[in-house]
Scaffold this motif. Sequence first.
Motif, PDB file in Angstrom:
ATOM      1  N   THR A 479       0.794  -1.264   0.065  1.00  0.00           N
ATOM      2  CA  THR A 479      -0.051   0.006   0.041  1.00  0.00           C
ATOM      3  C   THR A 479       0.732   1.208   0.151  1.00  0.00           C
ATOM      4  OG1 THR A 479      -1.739  -1.159   1.090  1.00  0.00           O
ATOM      5  CG2 THR A 479      -1.623   1.243   1.375  1.00  0.00           C
ATOM      6  N   TRP A 480       2.075   1.353   0.658  1.00  0.00           N
ATOM      7  CA  TRP A 480       2.763   2.482   0.698  1.00  0.00           C
ATOM      8  C   TRP A 480       3.490   2.876  -0.683  1.00  0.00           C
ATOM      9  CZ3 TRP A 480       1.738   5.251   4.883  1.00  0.00           C
ATOM     10  CH2 TRP A 480       1.357   4.605   6.048  1.00  0.00           C
ATOM     11  N   PHE A 481       3.363   1.685  -1.512  1.00  0.00           N
ATOM     12  CA  PHE A 481       4.341   2.095  -2.927  1.00  0.00           C
ATOM     13  C   PHE A 481       3.214   2.995  -3.365  1.00  0.00           C
ATOM     14  CE2 PHE A 481       4.653   1.408  -7.444  1.00  0.00           C
ATOM     15  CZ  PHE A 481       6.068   1.201  -7.622  1.00  0.00           C
ATOM     16  N   SER A 482       1.979   2.866  -3.383  1.00  0.00           N
ATOM     17  CA  SER A 482       0.932   3.544  -4.152  1.00  0.00           C
ATOM     18  C   SER A 482       0.924   4.990  -3.393  1.00  0.00           C
ATOM     19  CB  SER A 482      -0.405   3.169  -4.293  1.00  0.00           C
ATOM     20  OG  SER A 482      -0.825   2.586  -2.936  1.00  0.00           O
ATOM     21  N   SER A 483       0.711   4.970  -2.134  1.00  0.00           N
ATOM     22  CA  SER A 483       0.735   6.296  -1.713  1.00  0.00           C
ATOM     23  C   SER A 483       1.793   7.197  -1.578  1.00  0.00           C
ATOM     24  CB  SER A 483       0.305   6.041   0.143  1.00  0.00           C
ATOM     25  OG  SER A 483       1.243   5.319   0.758  1.00  0.00           O
ATOM     26  N   ALA A 484       3.093   6.594  -1.855  1.00  0.00           N
ATOM     27  CA  ALA A 484       4.278   7.330  -2.192  1.00  0.00           C
ATOM     28  C   ALA A 484       4.454   8.191  -3.228  1.00  0.00           C
ATOM     29  CB  ALA A 484       5.444   6.653  -2.361  1.00  0.00           C
ATOM     30  N   LEU A 485       3.295   7.848  -4.209  1.00  0.00           N
ATOM     31  CA  LEU A 485       3.011   8.897  -5.171  1.00  0.00           C
ATOM     32  C   LEU A 485       2.272   9.957  -4.931  1.00  0.00           C
ATOM     33  CD1 LEU A 485       2.369   6.075  -7.928  1.00  0.00           C
ATOM     34  CD2 LEU A 485       4.593   6.810  -6.766  1.00  0.00           C
ATOM     35  N   TRP A 486       1.476  10.078  -3.943  1.00  0.00           N
ATOM     36  CA  TRP A 486       0.594  11.088  -3.622  1.00  0.00           C
ATOM     37  C   TRP A 486       0.689  12.728  -3.914  1.00  0.00           C
ATOM     38  CZ3 TRP A 486      -4.458   9.238  -2.444  1.00  0.00           C
ATOM     39  CH2 TRP A 486      -5.047  10.346  -1.737  1.00  0.00           C
ATOM     40  N   PRO A 487       1.704  13.174  -3.916  1.00  0.00           N
ATOM     41  CA  PRO A 487       1.921  14.678  -3.929  1.00  0.00           C
ATOM     42  C   PRO A 487       1.698  14.889  -5.458  1.00  0.00           C
ATOM     43  CG  PRO A 487       3.617  13.724  -2.517  1.00  0.00           C
ATOM     44  CD  PRO A 487       2.956  12.627  -3.261  1.00  0.00           C
ATOM     45  N   PHE A 488       1.743  14.139  -6.463  1.00  0.00           N
ATOM     46  CA  PHE A 488       1.702  14.114  -7.754  1.00  0.00           C
ATOM     47  C   PHE A 488       0.769  13.392  -8.683  1.00  0.00           C
ATOM     48  CE2 PHE A 488       5.272  11.341  -7.314  1.00  0.00           C
ATOM     49  CZ  PHE A 488       5.220  10.284  -8.004  1.00  0.00           C
ATOM     50  N   ALA A 489       0.543  12.068  -8.153  1.00  0.00           N
ATOM     51  CA  ALA A 489      -0.420  11.309  -8.912  1.00  0.00           C
ATOM     52  C   ALA A 489      -2.019  11.850  -8.641  1.00  0.00           C
ATOM     53  CB  ALA A 489      -0.624   9.984  -8.282  1.00  0.00           C
ATOM     54  N   THR A 490      -2.293  12.682  -7.314  1.00  0.00           N
ATOM     55  CA  THR A 490      -3.378  13.124  -6.840  1.00  0.00           C
ATOM     56  C   THR A 490      -3.596  14.378  -7.689  1.00  0.00           C
ATOM     57  OG1 THR A 490      -2.193  14.369  -5.310  1.00  0.00           O
ATOM     58  CG2 THR A 490      -3.429  12.522  -4.604  1.00  0.00           C
ATOM     59  N   ASP A 520       6.530   9.394   4.416  1.00  0.00           N
ATOM     60  CA  ASP A 520       7.156  10.626   4.086  1.00  0.00           C
ATOM     61  C   ASP A 520       8.331  10.515   3.277  1.00  0.00           C
ATOM     62  OD1 ASP A 520       5.176  11.783   5.825  1.00  0.00           O
ATOM     63  OD2 ASP A 520       6.622  12.014   7.533  1.00  0.00           O
ATOM     64  N   ALA A 521       9.635   9.708   3.743  1.00  0.00           N
ATOM     65  CA  ALA A 521      10.733   9.408   3.112  1.00  0.00           C
ATOM     66  C   ALA A 521      10.404   8.818   1.917  1.00  0.00           C
ATOM     67  CB  ALA A 521      11.643   8.555   4.030  1.00  0.00           C
ATOM     68  N   ARG A 522       9.513   7.948   1.607  1.00  0.00           N
ATOM     69  CA  ARG A 522       9.185   7.312   0.344  1.00  0.00           C
ATOM     70  C   ARG A 522       8.782   8.318  -0.838  1.00  0.00           C
ATOM     71  NH1 ARG A 522       7.244   1.748   3.427  1.00  0.00           N
ATOM     72  NH2 ARG A 522       9.307   0.949   3.384  1.00  0.00           N
ATOM     73  N   MET A 524       9.571  11.274  -0.635  1.00  0.00           N
ATOM     74  CA  MET A 524      10.786  12.120  -1.394  1.00  0.00           C
ATOM     75  C   MET A 524      11.456  11.216  -2.377  1.00  0.00           C
ATOM     76  SD  MET A 524      12.929  13.374   1.998  1.00  0.00           S
ATOM     77  CE  MET A 524      11.957  13.937   3.618  1.00  0.00           C
ATOM     78  N   MET A 525      11.513   9.900  -2.271  1.00  0.00           N
ATOM     79  CA  MET A 525      12.073   9.017  -3.089  1.00  0.00           C
ATOM     80  C   MET A 525      11.609   9.055  -4.532  1.00  0.00           C
ATOM     81  SD  MET A 525      12.988   5.649  -0.973  1.00  0.00           S
ATOM     82  CE  MET A 525      13.412   5.601   0.644  1.00  0.00           C
ATOM     83  N   MET A 526      10.087   8.988  -4.508  1.00  0.00           N
ATOM     84  CA  MET A 526       9.364   8.828  -5.486  1.00  0.00           C
ATOM     85  C   MET A 526       9.025  10.342  -6.281  1.00  0.00           C
ATOM     86  SD  MET A 526       8.626   5.720  -6.264  1.00  0.00           S
ATOM     87  CE  MET A 526       8.404   4.111  -5.501  1.00  0.00           C
ATOM     88  N   GLY A 527       9.313  11.327  -5.577  1.00  0.00           N
ATOM     89  CA  GLY A 527       9.074  12.559  -5.962  1.00  0.00           C
ATOM     90  C   GLY A 527      10.374  12.981  -6.763  1.00  0.00           C
ATOM     91  N   TYR A 528      11.456  12.855  -6.460  1.00  0.00           N
ATOM     92  CA  TYR A 528      12.515  13.107  -7.244  1.00  0.00           C
ATOM     93  C   TYR A 528      12.872  11.991  -8.237  1.00  0.00           C
ATOM     94  CZ  TYR A 528      14.570  16.169  -3.759  1.00  0.00           C
ATOM     95  OH  TYR A 528      14.791  17.299  -3.134  1.00  0.00           O
ATOM     96  N   TYR A 529      12.295  10.833  -8.157  1.00  0.00           N
ATOM     97  CA  TYR A 529      12.579   9.597  -9.303  1.00  0.00           C
ATOM     98  C   TYR A 529      11.596  10.221 -10.373  1.00  0.00           C
ATOM     99  CZ  TYR A 529      12.282   5.642 -12.144  1.00  0.00           C
ATOM    100  OH  TYR A 529      11.917   4.725 -13.378  1.00  0.00           O
ATOM    101  N   ASN A 530      10.246  10.526 -10.179  1.00  0.00           N
ATOM    102  CA  ASN A 530       9.195  10.470 -11.242  1.00  0.00           C
ATOM    103  C   ASN A 530       9.153  12.167 -11.616  1.00  0.00           C
ATOM    104  OD1 ASN A 530       7.807   7.946 -11.341  1.00  0.00           O
ATOM    105  ND2 ASN A 530       7.943   8.319  -9.272  1.00  0.00           N
ATOM    106  N   MET A 531       9.433  13.013 -10.748  1.00  0.00           N
ATOM    107  CA  MET A 531       9.248  14.413 -11.153  1.00  0.00           C
ATOM    108  C   MET A 531      10.424  15.116 -11.177  1.00  0.00           C
ATOM    109  SD  MET A 531       6.005  14.229 -11.192  1.00  0.00           S
ATOM    110  CE  MET A 531       5.345  15.908 -11.456  1.00  0.00           C
ATOM    111  N   ASP A 532      11.598  14.683 -10.825  1.00  0.00           N
ATOM    112  CA  ASP A 532      13.128  15.407 -10.749  1.00  0.00           C
ATOM    113  C   ASP A 532      12.898  16.431  -9.942  1.00  0.00           C
ATOM    114  OD1 ASP A 532      15.627  15.255 -11.445  1.00  0.00           O
ATOM    115  OD2 ASP A 532      15.312  16.858 -13.084  1.00  0.00           O
ATOM    116  N   GLU A 533      11.910  16.561  -8.854  1.00  0.00           N
ATOM    117  CA  GLU A 533      11.813  17.603  -8.020  1.00  0.00           C
ATOM    118  C   GLU A 533      11.512  17.058  -6.619  1.00  0.00           C
ATOM    119  OE1 GLU A 533      10.350  22.227  -8.370  1.00  0.00           O
ATOM    120  OE2 GLU A 533       9.763  20.681  -9.914  1.00  0.00           O
TER     121      GLU A 533
END
Length: 903
Positions: A479-490, A520-522, A524-533
């Motif tokens: 579940t935490w894999f999908s919620s790690a995308l929350w800041p941009f997938a939403t 939170d940390a995840r 960060m990981m997914m934000g930088y990986y997918n959005m480069d930011e």
Amino acid sequence: MTSEPHDTLAKTFDPASIEAKWYRHWEETGAFRPDRPDAEPFTIVNPPPNVTGSLHIGHALDNTLQDIVIRYERLRGKDALWVVGTDHAGIATQMVVERQLEERQDKRTNYSREDFVQKVWDWKEESGGTITRQLRRLGCSMDWSREQFTMDEHFTRAVLKVFVDLYNDGLIYRDKRLVNWDPKLRTAISDLEVETRDVKGHFWTFIYPLADGSGEIRVSTTRPETMLADMAVAVHPEDERYKDLVARGAKVKLPITGREIPIVADEHADPELGSGAVKITPGHDFNDFEVSKRAGIAPAEMLNMLDADAAVCQTADGLIPEELLGLDRFEARRVVVEMLKASGHLVPHVSTNKKGEEIVADAEPRTIATPFGDRGGVVIEPWLTDQWYVDAEKLAKRPIEAVKSGEIEIVPATWEKTFFNWMENIQPWCVSRQLWWGHRIPAWYNEDGNVFVAETEEEAQAKAGEGVALRRDEDVLDTWFSSALWPFATLGWPDAEARVDKHYPNSLLISGFDILFFWDARMMMMGYYNMDERPWEKLYLHGLVRAADGSKMSKSKGNVVDPLGLIDQYGADALRFFMAAMESQGRDIKMDEKRVEGYRNFATKLWNATRFCQSQGIGASTTIKAPPARLAANQWIIGEVQQTVEALDKAMADLRFDAAASTIYHFTWDRFCDWYLELIKPVFQGDPDSMLAKETREVAGWALDQIMVMLHPFMPFVTEELWHAQGSRPYDLIHAKWPKPEAEVSKDATDAIDWVIDLTTATRSARNELGISPGEKLAAYIESPSPLAQGVLDRSSAAIERLARLAPVTVGEAPAGAAMQVGSGSDVFIVPLEGVIDIEAERARLIKARDAAVKERDSLVKRLDNPNFVERAKPEAVEKARADHAFQREEIERLNAALERLG
């Protein structure tokens, strides 16, 4: 200018009568939607609560803080967006639906996967909206038009795309490793979902004979059953006792199975602990797994002796006796011990009791730190299995750099050390779960076991080749894999780039410190990986809400507090203000219902102050800028508003919610209600149509409006009600403008008011200490008044008489005799007490009270100086003793001051 007040306020403030009305109005009018396309964006996302959840006190804290921030930024003119949604909560939701089936003597496996998943969707539609309704009751101004669910179609597309991208970049891979296996839920869980409990157990010692018959090695363990899958015995490389055995490649022959296993040298073995030899079971122990890999045993060769239910199964070498197969792990433990005892391979534990008598037992009793699943509630089993992993070490690099450079700020900064410690030692992230509910892993296999990862089955088929039979991976994603995308997938990613550009990165994330690594940390990981930011500029970590005695809330203790019950009793505004006032960076909050009640009284105080204003014709202001003012009291309140706005803005910039709440509380209650309204009462007792009365109505109406705007983020319901009750408005309070007084006030005028307030406060305190009636007028003498004091005496002696109840005030030397001294600034007033009180009786009373306080203080000092009390008493008892000591110390100081006043 002010408009006429609407004389509609009830005599009594009743939160229930206004809360539902205003929330419905805000939501129906789209008040929570960002509608300022040219304004600076301000975006936050809520930590998505489980779709199975209901509002608990932690949610109340978390969401109150977020709502305070979003309402504050909306008032400041930002294009404010608060993204809301719920998490599909794979394990929790599947458990809920399976329990419902069990109640009907039914079970999941009676259905196809598709039919069961449909049952979960049906449950979600019927029962999955509880917490979102409850968030509305709290007053959360979320944009419900964008409400998200992690299993929504667009969100699922984002999840699949990220998985495929990570796989193609070599950052997701399949591997055979040990996982935390929950035998009840029959799925892997993460380290973060394991809770360690102390359990009473035993420590057994066994004899392992050398295979050549030349001797033996003794090993000890808390889990005897795992010896069925032992693959080595480890000794320290420098342990002289075993160097020869290691050098000649000696082996031991295991009792029960007869398996011959090597003796290996590894620093994991502690020469000082027991015999210095450690049994190695790589398929069922995390440390043993690493030892075995160093010894050259590949994971594919490691033996597994347990099935998914944690029952004994046959190992690959077929050496486990038939009578053990199928036994539960704990029953197997009992039987293995019996077999080893019967064969003479169990070493008895010998101890001595208090009488000096020798006690012989099969094992040494021990308290063992044991891992439990936080949802399944059973002992977790390290289990060797094939799972999907994310290379978290590589993904963690940019977040680590971002926090070190200040690109992402963590507040409070004390959490940075914890963050770095975890991120710099991060392990591969197991993201596969053996469930039916969730995002199914987009991987397909052919008959040879080759894997084809793609977003769709059609794409996988194209990779495999036409006509190749494929089967899809049965697992779903953590579940935490999908919620790690929350800041941009939403925000619509990857389908709606424009929306993402406006609101990504988010401005702020507020979360409990307990999900720093879960989520939170995840992100960060997914934000930088997918959005480069970065996903957000700032991360605020708040504490936990604890019971009144400081203990953790739990259902088993019966100390859980229901926030909805508090809202029913005191109103949402009171609960929200309590949360803000108690939120001090880096500290947990102790629940205190009396404080919640006190903030309900605060709302009532504002309600009654508004009713008083209405009774004097004080209505809504039509200006953001402060009105012109000549009266000292009016200039003073304008200056106080300016100072309050500045202090509030600083507190909010620093995310000091407690300081912000304290600032607006004291301004509203102390400065406006208690002092300003009292200071202006004489104005309305004169000519109601005078220029001074007109000015005062305008200033008072303006100041009251500023209070409502500044208090609105904390107490949205009562402030919106009062805002409209004060007169016709062109907009709702939620869309008002943040205060901007832009006024110059006379320092002489404000100093004069502050001087009167200080004198009145000191006089009232002295009266209280000496038991003098608050309303009794007292003669006072001042020998050498300062220029400020002289000016007040010349122009505002009536205020001194009315507020401090000092009259007459004589400039000159006071007569001899008992008197009390009161002061303001550098000025000291002498107030004769002859004929006012019985001096000697009062002195005797004060001495008696002080001596009693000294006795109690000394008793508490002895108790607190006693190490036995401090170390062994309950923490709440020690804390109470310290609080009582502080109170008695202050009481002694107060009584001594009162005695000094008597002369």
